[in-house]
Structures are given as C-alpha cells and as structure tokens.
Motif scaffolding. Sequence first.
Motif, PDB file in Angstrom:
ATOM      1  N   VAL A  32       2.201   1.823  -3.549  1.00  0.00           N
ATOM      2  CA  VAL A  32       1.183   2.412  -4.432  1.00  0.00           C
ATOM      3  C   VAL A  32       1.048   3.908  -4.169  1.00  0.00           C
ATOM      4  CG1 VAL A  32      -1.272   2.409  -4.998  1.00  0.00           C
ATOM      5  CG2 VAL A  32      -0.061   0.234  -4.690  1.00  0.00           C
ATOM      6  N   ALA A  33       1.018   4.280  -2.867  1.00  0.00           N
ATOM      7  CA  ALA A  33       0.923   5.706  -2.528  1.00  0.00           C
ATOM      8  C   ALA A  33       2.154   6.467  -2.997  1.00  0.00           C
ATOM      9  CB  ALA A  33       0.742   5.859  -1.018  1.00  0.00           C
ATOM     10  N   LEU A  34       3.345   5.864  -2.838  1.00  0.00           N
ATOM     11  CA  LEU A  34       4.568   6.521  -3.288  1.00  0.00           C
ATOM     12  C   LEU A  34       4.584   6.701  -4.798  1.00  0.00           C
ATOM     13  CD1 LEU A  34       7.428   7.614  -2.716  1.00  0.00           C
ATOM     14  CD2 LEU A  34       8.265   5.249  -2.897  1.00  0.00           C
ATOM     15  N   TYR A  39       5.234  -0.699  -7.445  1.00  0.00           N
ATOM     16  CA  TYR A  39       5.648   0.676  -7.752  1.00  0.00           C
ATOM     17  C   TYR A  39       5.981   0.831  -9.235  1.00  0.00           C
ATOM     18  CZ  TYR A  39       8.472   4.907  -7.842  1.00  0.00           C
ATOM     19  OH  TYR A  39       8.985   6.142  -8.155  1.00  0.00           O
ATOM     20  N   SER A  83       6.440  -4.661  -3.096  1.00  0.00           N
ATOM     21  CA  SER A  83       6.197  -3.221  -3.205  1.00  0.00           C
ATOM     22  C   SER A  83       6.987  -2.611  -4.360  1.00  0.00           C
ATOM     23  CB  SER A  83       6.561  -2.533  -1.888  1.00  0.00           C
ATOM     24  OG  SER A  83       7.907  -2.783  -1.534  1.00  0.00           O
ATOM     25  N   ALA A  86       0.831  -1.204   0.000  1.00  0.00           N
ATOM     26  CA  ALA A  86       0.000   0.000   0.000  1.00  0.00           C
ATOM     27  C   ALA A  86       0.867   1.256   0.000  1.00  0.00           C
ATOM     28  CB  ALA A  86      -0.921  -0.011   1.219  1.00  0.00           C
ATOM     29  N   ALA A  87       1.961   1.227   0.768  1.00  0.00           N
ATOM     30  CA  ALA A  87       2.872   2.374   0.774  1.00  0.00           C
ATOM     31  C   ALA A  87       3.514   2.573  -0.593  1.00  0.00           C
ATOM     32  CB  ALA A  87       3.945   2.177   1.839  1.00  0.00           C
ATOM     33  N   SER A 121      10.283   9.463 -11.028  1.00  0.00           N
ATOM     34  CA  SER A 121       9.682   8.183 -10.655  1.00  0.00           C
ATOM     35  C   SER A 121      10.506   7.015 -11.156  1.00  0.00           C
ATOM     36  CB  SER A 121       8.254   8.103 -11.204  1.00  0.00           C
ATOM     37  OG  SER A 121       7.457   9.156 -10.691  1.00  0.00           O
ATOM     38  N   CYS A 180       1.976   7.005  -6.840  1.00  0.00           N
ATOM     39  CA  CYS A 180       1.037   8.076  -7.204  1.00  0.00           C
ATOM     40  C   CYS A 180       1.601   9.449  -6.851  1.00  0.00           C
ATOM     41  CB  CYS A 180      -0.295   7.856  -6.497  1.00  0.00           C
ATOM     42  SG  CYS A 180      -1.154   6.332  -6.983  1.00  0.00           S
ATOM     43  N   LEU A 181       2.217   9.559  -5.657  1.00  0.00           N
ATOM     44  CA  LEU A 181       2.764  10.839  -5.229  1.00  0.00           C
ATOM     45  C   LEU A 181       3.935  11.272  -6.109  1.00  0.00           C
ATOM     46  CD1 LEU A 181       2.802  13.129  -3.155  1.00  0.00           C
ATOM     47  CD2 LEU A 181       4.331  11.719  -1.750  1.00  0.00           C
TER      48      LEU A 181
END
Length: 444
Positions: free
Chosen positions: A28-30, A120, A116, A25-26, A141, A32-33
């Motif tokens: 995926v958030a990274l 990513y 992860s 989950a972290a 990215s 997107c950010l």
Amino acid sequence: MRGQLFKLWDRIRSSFWFIPALMAAAAVALACLSVIIDEPITQWLALHFSWTFTGGAEGASAVLGVIAGSMITIGGVVFSMTLVTLSLASSQLGPRLLRSFMRDTTTQLVLGTFISTFLYCLIVLRTIRHGEDILFVPHLSVTLGVLLAVMSVGVFIYFIHHVSVSIQANEVAGRIGSKLIEGIDSLFPSKSGQEEPQPPVKLPDAAFFEAFDQEARPISACGDGYLQFIDAETLLALAIEEDLIIQLQQRPGNFVIDSCPLALVWPGHKVTDKLIGQIQLLFVLGRQRTSGQDIEFEVNQLVEIAVRALSPGINDPFTAITCVDHLGSALCRLISRDIPSPYLHDHQYQLRVITAVDTFPGIVAAAFDQIRQYSRSSAAVSIRLLEVIAVVAGFAQRAEDRATLLLHADMIARGASEGLPEPQDRLAVEQRYQKVKTSCREQA
C-alpha cells in the motif's frame, strides 16, 4: 516482561497473518509513493524509457485488472495447497508438527507476495483517470505492477517446489534435528577453553535444605497450561534484591495445574502479595509446548514421527531409522557438554535460585523409550538403536552417562529377544548389543 514478549513473539512466529500483513502494508505504501512520484514525471518517463508502460488509460486499467484478478486467484490456490500440506502433515507425521509448518517463513512470504501484489494493483487502478478534461495514466506504477506480477509467477513456481520438498519425511526430520542441535548449543553451550576458572562455591548443607523445606512458602500458579518460559535472569535479580532463596518446582515443558506450586521462597515471612505477583509474571504458561527452553520438545517431535512410522497402518521403518539417526546426532553433542548447575548465585557467591534442570538420563529416556517399546518386533530399528547408542557411547566422558546408555541398550536387547521370532535377527541384535558394551568399557 521478557516472558510476555517471548509469548507474543512465539505467537507471531506461528501465525500466517503477520508477515503477509507487513507485506500488504508495504505494498500500500509503495503504491501511494509510486503514484506520487509518477504524476510529475509521467511524460518524462514515456520519452526517455521505452521499457515502461506507454499505453492509455484503458490499457492500463485492463493490465492492472488482469494482474489483480490473477494474483487473488493464485493466492487462493496457495492457501489451498497450504491447507492440504497441513492436513497431510497432521495425519502422516503428527499434529504436533503443525506449528513447525505454520512457522515456515517461505509459505508466509509466498502468501504475502500475492496479497501485496493484488493490493498494489488495486490501489494504483483507482488513480487512473479517464475523463476528457483530466487524463492521468501512472506509467511507472503500471510498470512496477507488471514487474511484481512477473516476480509473483517465479515465487509461485518456487512455492510448488518448496511444498513438494518440505513435506518429505526425511526433510521434516532433518529440520527438526537441526533445531534440536541449535537448542542443545543454546541451553548446553560448549566451553571455549579460554574461560576463566570460577572459584569453588560452597553449597548449603543438609540442615539448611531441611529448614528450607519446612519454612519456605510456595508460590502457586494462577492458571493451567504448559510452562513455556521462565525468566531466570529476572528471577535471580529479584532474589538478590529481596534477599531470598527461590527453588523452582517446575521446568519448561511441564504441564502446570492451577494452584500447584511454581516455586518455593525462603524465608517465607518475606513473601507478600506484590512479590507473589512479580514471581508469577516470570512464568509463562500456554496451551502447548514450545522449543525456547524445552529441549525435549524437538526430541518428542522426532519420537512422534518414528512411532507413527512404526505403527501397523504405516509400517515405515526407514523413517523411524532416520529419526533415530538425528536423535543420535543430537545426543552425541549433548553427552560431550557439561550439564549446567541447578544452583544460581549472586556476585558474592551466595545461593539465590535453585532451578529444575534437564538431565542426560531424562533426555535419553525421552529419546529412546517409546521407540524401543514400539520397535520390539522390528529388527532393523532395534539394530539401528543399538548402533546409535554405541556411537553416542564413544563420546561419553562421564561414567554415569555410559551407565545410562548401557541401561537402554539392555532394555532394547531384551525387548528384541522377546519380540523377534527369527534366531538370525536375535543374533544380529545381540552382536550390536555386545558392541555397545565394548564401547562403554573402552571409554571407562
């Protein structure tokens, strides 16, 4: 509520999915950010930071595709190595140790790292646009993806080292021994010397306990399983609130059968269906024993390793001796602590709860009985058992504890004299036995 939280937390700690799921989950958030930040500053990054990725859309897609494919492949390798480790641990050390390996945070972090990184790269890959009119390459990215890949390679190398070390019998016994000592420190805390003396508490006489046995009402279990946790604080508060005296019939680690009594409540006429439900919720049952309040759980794990090492198929007395050493280390700490009183009182020193506590003779029996029974024909293990008992006796402060140790030394010496064919081996065992008797007399 505390009991249910304990059970949930124990399940989470023993699972392979929780930490990898959080890391995924972290990631995926990274992703997107980083894409959101990357889009407005991608040209600025290319001009001011030469170490960032500066290739085109095709190159970025190729890099991320290679990283994503590599990560999921290595993740499969890590998962396979983990299963092999679990299989080896189960066959060589015992199936009860699987939970310890499943709780290994390092393995969970390694699995989470590869999963992860794969997610990513996969999410960043879909943001790359190849159109003639619209072209977007997330340089920052992609650079982060490369850094994650480099970090993942280092994690994989460390994981290989970790697996090769963690599967060693001495390492496993050492970890269990450390957890056993932590459990002793938690359940049998040492006195700081600065605690205020407690006023003497008057216990009920024999007449009360006779009336209690006749008038108390049992609270039965609502299922089968091992008793994993008892919320004693809430139980005490409930007894104070309802003006009751509750006597526990089970302790953590016992296997409870449906409809068997968990506790006795006095006076019995105050027991209602609501109260029965409240008390039952304070007892957490499960399919296996846990180490939260069960001090014998780690003891049994060390004993299981030692007994398997003494089996004819393995014949490894050195591992058994290692387990005996760790058991002796824990008993040296335990014998110098005060066993908590089974009687819990309110602020007016009125008896409210009678618990079922662990005793030193019971823990010593759990530690030595099975090893003694299987080591009758092993001079090395019998000698080490007596040496450890002599060391533990040096820490004894109570006469009943010394008597318990001497009783086990008697059984070990008698069993070795019957199981060892060589006179010299029997003589060596007898010499260690005399040292135990001398140590017990010196402490008397």
